[in-house]
Write an enzyme that holds these catalytic residues in place. Structure first.
Site, short mmCIF file in Angstrom:
data_model
loop_
_atom_site.label_atom_id
_atom_site.label_comp_id
_atom_site.label_asym_id
_atom_site.label_seq_id
_atom_site.Cartn_x
_atom_site.Cartn_y
_atom_site.Cartn_z
N ALA A 35 40.20 37.34 40.90
CA ALA A 35 38.77 37.14 40.75
C ALA A 35 38.57 35.71 40.23
O ALA A 35 39.47 35.14 39.61
CB ALA A 35 38.20 38.15 39.78
N GLY B 169 42.60 40.41 41.05
CA GLY B 169 41.74 40.94 42.10
C GLY B 169 42.35 40.80 43.49
O GLY B 169 42.06 41.59 44.39
N GLU C 46 44.48 43.67 43.87
CA GLU C 46 43.64 44.88 43.92
C GLU C 46 42.99 45.06 45.29
O GLU C 46 42.91 46.19 45.79
CB GLU C 46 42.58 44.80 42.81
CG GLU C 46 43.21 44.91 41.43
CD GLU C 46 42.23 44.65 40.30
OE1 GLU C 46 41.76 43.50 40.17
OE2 GLU C 46 41.93 45.59 39.55
N GLU D 115 45.66 40.03 34.32
CA GLU D 115 44.40 40.01 33.57
C GLU D 115 44.59 40.00 32.06
O GLU D 115 43.81 39.40 31.32
CB GLU D 115 43.53 41.22 33.96
CG GLU D 115 42.94 41.13 35.36
CD GLU D 115 43.83 41.70 36.46
OE1 GLU D 115 45.03 41.94 36.20
OE2 GLU D 115 43.33 41.89 37.57
#
Ligand code: HXC
Length: 257
Positions: free
Chosen positions: A65, A108, A111, A131
């Site tokens: 992200a 992300g 993911e 993260e």
């Protein structure tokens, strides 16, 4: 449609979405999400498309992200925008999806690769959920999908230390289905996509739905679901065609509607 952060191409019956923010290693910001949702809607509505490949660059599938976008945000910002919830669109795609991962698939990036039905890795792929090193935890399903994919031991190891694993370790752990040389990654993904797209589209859609159901339900309910859906396929022309073709020793000619 023209996109800012992705490329959308049609190669035969395979739709290819390429994440395209090279300067940020394909970090996933709100624009990427917006673009991806439009692209997925287009491909899912396109009867000429039977499978979808999601890929990035040689260096990065996606390095996570967008940290710069998240950095100034407050709890209220996150809560009121229901931050990241839009990514559910990828997980709920009805047509089969293939992630073709080279380079970094972190946070992300890992993911969204895990949201795809099939995960192909180049030998250069690197996966991780870093993260915790940023003071947060996975936020697009990583704590759940990684654990289901590789089990508690590896998932805890990755989520708590933030360490990165290579393609070999990812394959041993069951995170990816195959490793291919980086130079052949896209060709291989297209081959897998074409293979799937040559089957009956409705049957392929039902097949992925049945496998995905296993993550949401008990064994007996999942088996009941499978049996009911299996029965229902005998109402399709494709069952008749597929089995008749076998009996007549010829190739089936399936519906791609
Ligand atoms: C924003 C990013 C980025 C990211 C890389 N960049 N990752 N920008 N968000 N996730 C940018 C860098 O700032 C830099 O731009 C450019 O991409 C190139 O990156 P470098 O770091 O210079 O490259 P390199 O030294 O090769 O290192 C590659 C890397 C590193 C190891 C992948 O970039 C890295 O650690 N990135 C962050 C990985 C990460 O923590 N991802 C998880 C994010 S959180 P500039 O312009 O600055 O030079 C997440 C889930 C959030 O995904 C859920 C919690 C809510």
């Amino acid at each position: 449609t023209d996109f800012e952060t992705i490329l959308l191409e049609r190669k035969g019956r395979v739709g290819v979405i390429t994440l395209n923010r090279p300067k940020a290693l394909n970090a996933l910001n709100s624009q990427v999400l917006k673009d991806l949702i439009v692209a997925l809607d287009e491909l899912e509505a396109d009867s000429g498309i039977g499978a979808i490949v999601l890929t990035g660059s040689e260096r990065a599938f996606a390095a996570g992200a967008d940290i710069k976008e998240m950095q100034p945000q407050s709890y209220m910002d996150m809560f009121m925008s229901d931050f990241f919830s839009g990514w559910d669109r990828l997980a709920s795609a009805r047509k089969p999806t293939i992630a073709a991962v080279a380079g970094y698939a972190l946070g992300g990036g890992c993911e969204i690769a895990m949201m795809c039905d099939i995960l192909l890795a180049a030998d250069t792929a690197k996966f991780g959920q870093p993260e915790i090193t940023l003071g947060v935890i996975p936020g697009i399903g990583g704590s759940q999908r990684l654990t289901r994919a590789v089990g508690k031991a590896k998932a805890m190891d990755l989520v708590l230390t933030g360490r990165t694993i290579d393609a070999e370790e990812a394959e041993r752990a069951g995170l990816v289905s195959r490793i291919v040389p980086a130079a052949e990654l896209l060709d291989e993904a297209l081959k897998v996509g074409e293979k799937i797209a040559s089957m009956s589209l409705p049957v392929a859609m039902v097949a992925k739905e049945a496998v995905n159901r296993s993550f949401e339900t008990t064994l007996s309910e999942g088996i009941r679901f499978e049996r009911r859906v299996f029965h229902s396929l005998f109402a399709t022309e494709d069952q008749t065609e597929g089995m008749t073709a076998f009996v007549e020793k010829r190739k089936p000619n399936f519906n791609h509607r």
